[in-house]
Write a protein that holds these residues in place. Structure first.
Motif, mmCIF file in Angstrom:
data_model
loop_
_atom_site.group_PDB
_atom_site.id
_atom_site.type_symbol
_atom_site.label_atom_id
_atom_site.label_comp_id
_atom_site.label_asym_id
_atom_site.label_seq_id
_atom_site.Cartn_x
_atom_site.Cartn_y
_atom_site.Cartn_z
ATOM 1 N N VAL A 149 33.947 33.647 44.115
ATOM 2 C CA VAL A 149 32.686 32.898 44.017
ATOM 3 C C VAL A 149 31.645 33.489 44.970
ATOM 4 C CG1 VAL A 149 31.597 30.647 44.296
ATOM 5 C CG2 VAL A 149 33.902 30.809 43.322
ATOM 6 N N TYR A 150 32.064 33.747 46.190
ATOM 7 C CA TYR A 150 31.170 34.337 47.193
ATOM 8 C C TYR A 150 30.651 35.698 46.730
ATOM 9 C CZ TYR A 150 29.943 36.749 51.551
ATOM 10 O OH TYR A 150 29.310 37.480 52.523
ATOM 11 N N THR A 177 37.907 31.547 46.091
ATOM 12 C CA THR A 177 36.691 31.293 46.888
ATOM 13 C C THR A 177 35.954 32.606 47.187
ATOM 14 O OG1 THR A 177 37.910 31.401 48.981
ATOM 15 C CG2 THR A 177 37.734 29.251 47.928
ATOM 16 N N ASP A 178 36.719 33.682 47.424
ATOM 17 C CA ASP A 178 36.072 34.970 47.685
ATOM 18 C C ASP A 178 35.396 35.498 46.423
ATOM 19 O OD1 ASP A 178 35.656 37.371 49.459
ATOM 20 O OD2 ASP A 178 36.781 38.300 47.814
ATOM 21 N N VAL A 206 36.144 24.566 47.848
ATOM 22 C CA VAL A 206 36.657 25.717 47.106
ATOM 23 C C VAL A 206 35.552 26.444 46.346
ATOM 24 C CG1 VAL A 206 38.207 26.419 45.231
ATOM 25 C CG2 VAL A 206 38.954 24.724 46.913
ATOM 26 N N ALA A 207 34.547 25.741 45.828
ATOM 27 C CA ALA A 207 33.557 26.364 44.946
ATOM 28 C C ALA A 207 32.153 26.407 45.546
ATOM 29 C CB ALA A 207 33.527 25.620 43.608
ATOM 30 N N THR A 263 28.227 25.015 40.787
ATOM 31 C CA THR A 263 29.297 24.535 41.677
ATOM 32 C C THR A 263 28.873 23.264 42.408
ATOM 33 O OG1 THR A 263 28.487 26.060 43.391
ATOM 34 C CG2 THR A 263 30.284 26.834 41.995
ATOM 35 N N THR A 265 30.899 25.688 48.678
ATOM 36 C CA THR A 265 30.709 26.274 50.015
ATOM 37 C C THR A 265 30.637 27.799 49.965
ATOM 38 O OG1 THR A 265 31.771 24.389 51.081
ATOM 39 C CG2 THR A 265 31.648 26.435 52.343
ATOM 40 N N PRO A 266 31.578 28.508 49.310
ATOM 41 C CA PRO A 266 31.420 29.976 49.243
ATOM 42 C C PRO A 266 30.186 30.409 48.462
ATOM 43 C CG PRO A 266 33.246 29.237 47.874
ATOM 44 C CD PRO A 266 32.840 28.070 48.699
ATOM 45 N N SER A 317 30.871 19.776 42.110
ATOM 46 C CA SER A 317 31.350 19.053 43.294
ATOM 47 C C SER A 317 30.936 17.589 43.241
ATOM 48 C CB SER A 317 30.809 19.715 44.571
ATOM 49 O OG SER A 317 31.223 21.065 44.651
#
Length: 394
Positions: A98-99, A95-96, A147-148, A117, A150-151, A121
């Protein structure tokens, strides 16, 4: 020779170590995201869990220097992690990644990752629901979104705020630069204006003092010396008064001094009388009512006549000095002529600043100016427009 890869940021090293140690701790206590009997677990056992964990931790070192590469390798590592019993540390580090890809990656990546993403989803929610026909299938899409998507969305929001802050900072710097340029220009203009005022107000008196003091020293005649000293004293007192007024304006210590009115063409008579006292044969010819003229035009015309008389006192040959002002429909013409040629009387040196000041005054009003020999005379001619003079300060 291939370019060297930049060193990872020290914060990224800390994040990678923290994620690796946290994942090892979770692996050590035997916690996993899936049980050993889950049908999705194709790589059974505890040791296969470490491979995606270590690879994802290594990708964290690339989160700033190579964010897209880190995300691609991290996606492959997460795919492998899905085939094992799974590790929460691997998922959190993904997740980090992706962010970081959205926040630190190129603009194209920042736009595409949230869209991709988001579509994944939605697909992860609709496809299982269509296949299994149970509401619980929607939870797969929720997990993929957490996991994908949101970040990615969070990274996009932070990036937009950062870009907006950078733009605001750039605009502030540009505004400060423009303000400094305006301030510098204003200071330069004010210095030029004060230089013109100082020259025009004092040069006439100092020139008369220099000429008459030279005459008093060069002519051994008590009457002539006494007359010259009288003229010197008169011009000294007038010059000191002008200097005190100008210094008071510059200091502006608290409004104790009354503001002096700007010279107008009504004062030309006194100006010409003073020139006659200094030894000039001056004639004044005006055919206009000066009270209706704009104040900047009156001030400029007065200063032009004043400086021309000063120049005539310093440089002109013996003879008559003519001052003529003529008003037309949309302009005021000023002409000052004096004898031109060799002269034997003592004169004061000049610097040429007077001609520059007159030219600047006329240019500020959008007029025309010319000065130079005209046959047997030296002529100064200026045309000051009346329509553009309102609000100008010369």
């Amino acid at each position: 020779m291939a370019p060297r890869l930049p060193r990872p940021h020290r914060d990224d090293v800390r994040i990678a170590l923290a994620g690796l140690l946290g994942g090892l701790l979770i692996w050590g206590v035997g916690l996993g995201t899936r049980t050993a009997g889950d049908p999705l677990v194709l790589l059974d056992g505890r040791w296969p869990i470490l491979l995606p964990l270590v690879v994802t931790a290594g990708c964290e070192l690339l989160r700033r220097i190579r964010p897209r590469t880190g995300l691609l390798v991290g996606t492959a590592a997460l795919t492998v992690d899905v085939l094992t019993q799974g590790n929460l540390g691997t998922v959190v580090m993904f997740t980090d990644l992706v962010y970081a890809a959205v926040l630190y990656g190129p603009p194209a990546t920042a736009r595409r990752v949230p869209r991709i993403t988001g579509l994944l989803s939605v697909a992860a929610a609709i496809v299982p629901l269509a296949i299994w026909r149970v509401p619980q299938a929607l939870l797969i899409g929720v997990v993929v979104g957490i996991v994908a998507f949101t970040p990615a969305a969070t990274g996009l929001i932070v990036r937009n705020h950062r870009d907006a802050a950078d733009s605001a900072r750039l605009r502030a710097e540009q505004t400060a630069l423009l303000a400094e340029l305006d301030r510098t220009q204003a200071v330069t203009s004010e210095r030029a204006r004060m230089a013109r005022e100082l020259h025009d107000m004092v040069a006439n008196h100092l020139s008369a003092i220099a000429i008459h003091s030279t005459a008093a020293l060069s002519i051994d005649d008590p009457d002539t010396s006494k007359q010259a000293l009288g003229v010197i004293r008169e011009n000294s007192v007038a010059g000191l008064a002008e200097m005190r007024r100008l210094i008071g304006i510059l200091r502006d210590s608290g409004g104790d001094l009354e503001p002096a009115a700007a010279p107008t063409l009504d004062g030309l008579g006194a100006l010409v009388d003073g020139a006659r006292v200094n030894g000039l044969d001056v004639t004044l010819d005006t055919d206009t009512e000066h009270g209706t003229l704009p104040a900047p035009v009156e001030l400029a015309a007065y200063r032009i006549v004043q400086e021309s008389l000063t120049n005539a006192l310093k440089h002109a040959s013996p003879g008559r000095v003519s001052v003529a002002l003529t008003r037309r429909d949309c302009s005021l013409s000023v002409a000052v002529t004096s004898a031109y040629g060799d002269h034997g009387s003592p004169r004061a040196p000049g610097s040429g600043a007077g001609l520059v000041g007159m030219r600047e005054r006329v240019a500020l009003l959008g007029g025309t100016f010319a000065a130079g020999p005209d046959g047997a005379h030296w002529a100064v001619r200026a045309t000051l427009p009346l329509t553009q003079a309102e609000g100008e300060d010369v």
